[in-house]
Design a protein around this motif. Sequence first.
Motif: not given
Length: 604
Positions: A490-508
């Motif tokens: 399976s793929v982890d839609l949270k830690h490998n899907g949503v979280v990378p975008i959440v982290d980028l949004g925080r940097i911006y």
Amino acid sequence: MPLPIADILARTHPYDSLDADALRDLVAHVGEARFEADQQIYAHGDRLPALYLIAEGRVEVSDEAGSVLSQLGPGNSFGERGLLRDGTAATSARATNATALLSIPADVFTALVADHPGIARFFDRSRPARAKRQDLTTMSLADVMTRDPLTCTPDTAIRAAAGRMRDNSVSSLMVMRDAKLAGILTTRDLTNRAVAEGLPPETPVAQVMTPDPVTLPPSALVSDVLHRMVERHITHMPVVEAGRLVGILTQTDLTRFQAQSSAAMIGEIADASSIKDLARVVHAIPQLLVQLVGGHNAHQVVTRLITDICDATTRRLLAMAEERLGPPPVPYLWLACGSQGRQEQTGVSDQDNCLILHDDMTPAHDAYFKSLARIVSDGLDACGYFYCPGDMMATADRWRQPLRVWREYFEGWIASPDPEAQMLASVMFDLRPIGGDESLFDGLQDETLRQASENSIFVAHMVSNSLKHQPPLGLFRGFATIRSGENKNSVDLKHNGVVPIVDLGRIYALRGRHRAANTRARLEAAITGGQVSPTGGRDLLDAYDMIADIRLAHQAAQIRRGETPDNFMTPTDLSDFERSHLRDAFVVVKTMQSAAGQGRGILS
């Protein structure tokens, strides 16, 4: 030897969807291109002359930083993302061995997409069409029915059947004979055919049930149920698929669904007099999620409404705590971080919270706030918001401090961004006030954003920290799935899907000093404020929408099956079309991560 262009296009999707005339016209414009092993086809930023389709050989696609995104073989097209955007290459491509390509000129490809909706849907993978939002009547029974309804056999005594209905608070039993639905027993049947006729308590239900009831399949719409109920004067609709009973929908269910909205639930929370009452309301969130997803609401609407329920529950628990403990000795503010802080809760949520106390606080006051934190956190856990595994809660002394200490925390994290400081800052930069004196946060947030944005070393560390979670990209247009354990393949839609975008949004948000905690709001603010390029920002927004929508659809499907929702999705559960779109969304995220890591994805 010339390539058999017509044959290749006729057997390759999506060109195989073209009629004979359109295909013949396309073939007339298609050229050939040959490359030697390790020869570059185009580089990032080059003007793209054509869309390419691999006829023979292999092509390696990489991002701006040189990280390999895909290795493509015969039948794969590439270059469409740049052509659909502004005509320049969003990636680089090189032949890994002797390779033959078909080339569809850029203007021909643009016309092809404009004239053929099927081609457009295939290639415009970053912006798949959203289904229109539905109301209850246009939802399918699969989204709203009660699964695994209670059953009995035809020879069950009516007394026993009535007792079972009473004990389970239901108004009907499905009568099964040899695993087939033989009839339905309702409270109306018991009243009109048993009690009114004075039948003995041991009379079998077969004598009073409604035989061969009207049924509908799970694919039917709720409007179909309403029509049948009105036409047949019935109040219960068994749901049958391929001869097998799979659910039941009653008039009471329909009334409950109509009333079950986040606003109605929040109203019940505000009136709740006990934690048991709160838990009863909160435990209906999974069904609300199914209803909202089934109605094709956007992910940001679904998660906002679900988070609002958690916010209301928290405020009611704060009020209950004050009722028990008395007025607070000094002003305080309860804040949430994590998914609640970002207003992005789904069907799986723990609690992440803290307390900021007025600087007039003395050590003698801590007993009050320690008790308040315990009452609220225990109440949240009882409602299903389980304790944070990392103890990021107001019950921990460290996260229940006066405002001056919180200022010291942020100053220390920004000045000395070691790994722990990066982790804590990532969590605490998502703080959002929930209940209490919000003035305790305003000055702190503005001051912290200013200090963080002016410290290039801190921002660089935060960027590095944000790249720890990578999209699950495998080579050969596949996914990098989990290799072992209960979530294997399976793929982890949270830690490998949503979280990378959440982290980028925080940097911006840090660079632009944007106060929003919500990821989508951060991305939109970054585009407007110039912290990210308009093109890259829009691509990232589209990728975020796709991944988040698929994550919610996955959880809704689990809830419908009676399972506990999680974030682990098996790619084979998706269609080829969905898998292709999802992978392209992950490619966008990877590209934006690489740009951020190289200092190009975040503009000064």
